[in-house]
Scaffold this active site. Structure first.
Site, PDB file in Angstrom:
ATOM      1  N   CYS C  95       0.827  -1.221   0.000  1.00  0.00           N
ATOM      2  CA  CYS C  95       0.000   0.000   0.000  1.00  0.00           C
ATOM      3  C   CYS C  95       0.856   1.263   0.000  1.00  0.00           C
ATOM      4  CB  CYS C  95      -0.884   0.072   1.240  1.00  0.00           C
ATOM      5  SG  CYS C  95      -1.881  -1.364   1.560  1.00  0.00           S
ATOM      6  N   HIS C 113      -6.382   2.507   5.150  1.00  0.00           N
ATOM      7  CA  HIS C 113      -6.899   1.612   4.121  1.00  0.00           C
ATOM      8  C   HIS C 113      -7.633   0.467   4.803  1.00  0.00           C
ATOM      9  CE1 HIS C 113      -7.371  -1.048   0.816  1.00  0.00           C
ATOM     10  NE2 HIS C 113      -6.334  -1.814   1.065  1.00  0.00           N
ATOM     11  N   HIS C 115     -10.391  -2.966   4.491  1.00  0.00           N
ATOM     12  CA  HIS C 115     -11.064  -3.977   3.672  1.00  0.00           C
ATOM     13  C   HIS C 115     -12.502  -4.157   4.167  1.00  0.00           C
ATOM     14  CE1 HIS C 115      -7.362  -6.331   1.907  1.00  0.00           C
ATOM     15  NE2 HIS C 115      -7.260  -5.038   1.731  1.00  0.00           N
ATOM     16  N   GLU C 143     -27.450  12.746   8.094  1.00  0.00           N
ATOM     17  CA  GLU C 143     -26.696  13.650   8.973  1.00  0.00           C
ATOM     18  C   GLU C 143     -25.189  13.347   8.992  1.00  0.00           C
ATOM     19  OE1 GLU C 143     -27.688  16.301  10.420  1.00  0.00           O
ATOM     20  OE2 GLU C 143     -26.149  16.755  11.913  1.00  0.00           O
ATOM     21  N   HIS C 200     -12.551  -4.626  -3.120  1.00  0.00           N
ATOM     22  CA  HIS C 200     -11.300  -4.574  -2.358  1.00  0.00           C
ATOM     23  C   HIS C 200     -11.466  -3.792  -1.047  1.00  0.00           C
ATOM     24  CE1 HIS C 200      -6.674  -3.609  -2.592  1.00  0.00           C
ATOM     25  NE2 HIS C 200      -7.116  -3.522  -1.369  1.00  0.00           N
TER      26      HIS C 200
END
Lengths: 248, 248, 248, 248
Positions: C95, C113, C115, C143, C200
């Site tokens: 990543c 990140h 999943h 909201e 992903h």
């Protein structure tokens, strides 16, 4: 605890199998994997196999509850007399021969058995589809598939476009009777790290505790995702109808 | 706390009922079983019965909040004056006569009452099916069924192919009025370890804390599974249309 | 640990990035965001970038597992030799170039990140709708939308009636290959703080850890809500068919 | 912290409002009620009102983050200058006038505001039904309804067969603008302890922290149950088509 046998489960190292099995099982309890004494976990350290007893509350287990047996000394299906250490008040887990199958036939270092509802629901959904397609769970094109090894004799992990295949065996009234079917599934799917048991749960293993646990987590994630996909009318297998990557 | 009565709830043993009820209730709160002061838990130790008070936040309970009464001294439906120890600021739980029914009629050592949404939804789904089938929850061919004893007068646990049957009684405006219906259900289902209460929850008991808790966990697992099965169009009862075990 | 490089990850301050990444990741694990070693988190402190390694159990990470690299010294796609500190037993996360894109192109201070299954399901539901509408997730009149900033060059947060738009990019077999598509989405949506990756998960960033985390939480809330809305037949975008505020 | 104002939030008593608000909010975070800085909680101690600031991560709040204001000194809608204590780095919560409405108009001792998805989904499902029935959530014949008081001027709690009614107001772009509608709903439903805000969440109050929290828990339970009932085709309101209690 002071006998030689008891020394097998006494250690100040949190990563010693006799400490690790209770801490893993407590974590698995919070995930709903080992509800109501169901499920379990076994670790192999070279020739020694550490096992939780039958019928204990998995989040309350202690190192002194752990069974130890020697893999070399085992006949294919062990009997209680072959244990190096047996806690006096318990019975050995009925899962024992299944855990041993992962150790002897796959060289696994750890095997986890869950009663996860997602695993059970996946096997029920497959059953609903009918006989021919019901014996293997297949999913592809989901990133989390990369969490699995390609197989015992192969290097690296599955890719995003690969199809993950987990065989399903039928449940039997006595858990130890599952052994021959589990072993047959291992032969039919030589690269699998897991076997689903219809209406029961899943067995997942790995070369070591890290791999068994993370593969089990990834698989449970995929089972849950698959159930939610079914509710939303989304298929488990997709053509790589590649939507062309967007440019702006 | 220093009176003789208070000695009944003071112990350094974490497994003393006055310590165990608060720790169990805290765990049950995280499971959604005793939300908003609903539900509860009682433990019997020989002749002594330990009970949580009415209206407390179950995850915050303390040993000094616990009521104690003597089973021998009890008329069928106890009144407050028969308590050996009564915390001054509370009222006894309305569940008391129901817990006592499990102790006196079944010899139970622990009884748990949950408001689990899965239990409530199962009773609603049964009601939806109409009158004739609505009074008993039935499920079979799920491994977790093995988590239940066969019955008070029988040895061992249910098998995988056995059908688990949990009677359902109708709710009443006042919880203590449930007692006669609970007792009637116990008579009609002499082997059951649990009774569902429509639109309310479930009572589950066992010979001891271990058995009551693990049976309650297994039952809640099956209720949740049953609700998910209903969403997915999967029946609760299946013929053992045995898919012949696969060979490779 | 005693080298100069190791000093980069040793601190008694719980808010030091090398301490914060492990504690955040442990929290994310309980939320189901970083199951089975998937997902991750990176923090930028001025020129220094702190990164988790590849393939670790996210809830067990320790400060000494953290990679450190200098942003200034980076070519667009860093290679291992540019790390200021590399834990010997790990590999850097795939990543990394995606996290760097958030730091260099958006001046972000933290990038997360996940999943999350809710993110994955949202991308699958969009895909199901067909090609034209599948590349952006849109929701309005909720909201929680107020939990997002209006954009890097704008002040304040989105309003209740604003439409939140999160672009979706297609997944690639190798995570680092996502970088160019992520960067293209950043250009196409100059105000977005997040990019969904089909099948992903999602990348979410913010000016600092607080903003990245709270935006990620709000977004996951909206993804979960969107999935539940779909199950119940509720549209994600609504006209402000203002039901006139009631008066009594 | 050493000023006179700071003394208002320094106490070793875990039940002091400045300690209780952070511990309650941490618990609410795990329940999904205050995700991404949304939602909050305020406690009144006689004339003093304790409030969380705007935009903080609710599970990380500390006593020194708490605002304090005097109820007597308040105009209907307070401005920052009326705070007895203001943490320097924060802004007061936009929920403040809504919390004050519960304190001044109902004499509440605690008010909780959640963004629970179950609350939001219930308001969306009501909206879907059309204008006339969309402004009040109604449910009956569920045991957990007993978790609510009958009303400010009435004694005791609702009964099992009573219908719980929670009014729904429309959301507004600015949270403080909700105040007049919240107050109107309080007037229209003089016995309610909660008001739903469409596409936003719920405000729940009680005479004290115990009652506000347990009523909020019971209500969230009912909202979740109601959403699941909708998925399963089960109506929220049932005739007491009493299935005659079974006898054996």
């Amino acid at each position: 605890m002071s006998s030689t046998a008891d020394q097998l489960v006494i250690s100040s190292d949190p990563n010693h199998p006799a400490n690790l099995i209770p801490s893993l099982c407590a974590k698995f309890w919070t995930l709903g994997w080992v509800t109501g004494t169901g499920g379990g976990c076994s670790i192999r350290d070279d020739d020694l196999v550490y096992l939780a007893p039958s019928g204990v509350q998995k989040e309350l287990m202690k190192p002194e509850d752990i069974y130890v047996l020697s893999l070399k000394a085992q006949p294919p299906h062990p009997s209680p007399r072959t244990y190096l250490r047996s806690p006096p008040i318990y019975k050995p887990s009925q899962c024992t021969p299944l855990f041993l199958a992962a150790f002897t036939r796959r060289g696994a270092g750890c095997c986890i058995h869950t009663h996860s509802q997602w695993a059970v629901l996946v096997t029920l959904l497959l059953e609903q589809q009918g006989n021919s397609s019901s014996r293997v769970f297949e999913i592809n094109n989901i990133e989390q598939i990369k969490g699995f090894g390609r197989g015992m004799t192969k290097r690296g992990n599955l890719g995003y476009h690969d199809t993950l295949r987990i065989p399903v065996i039928e449940n039997t009234p006595h858990e130890e009777d599952l052994t021959e079917y589990l072993e047959a599934a291992m032969e039919a799917y030589p690269d699998t790290y897991a076997v689903l048991v219809r209406r029961h749960g899943v067995y997942v293993w790995g070369d070591n505790v890290h791999k068994a646990k993370t593969q089990c987590e990834s698989l449970d994630y995929l089972f849950q995702l698959a159930v939610e996909m079914k509710k939303l009318g989304l298929p488990w297998i997709s053509e790589v109808t590649q939507i062309a990557p967007q440019r702006t």
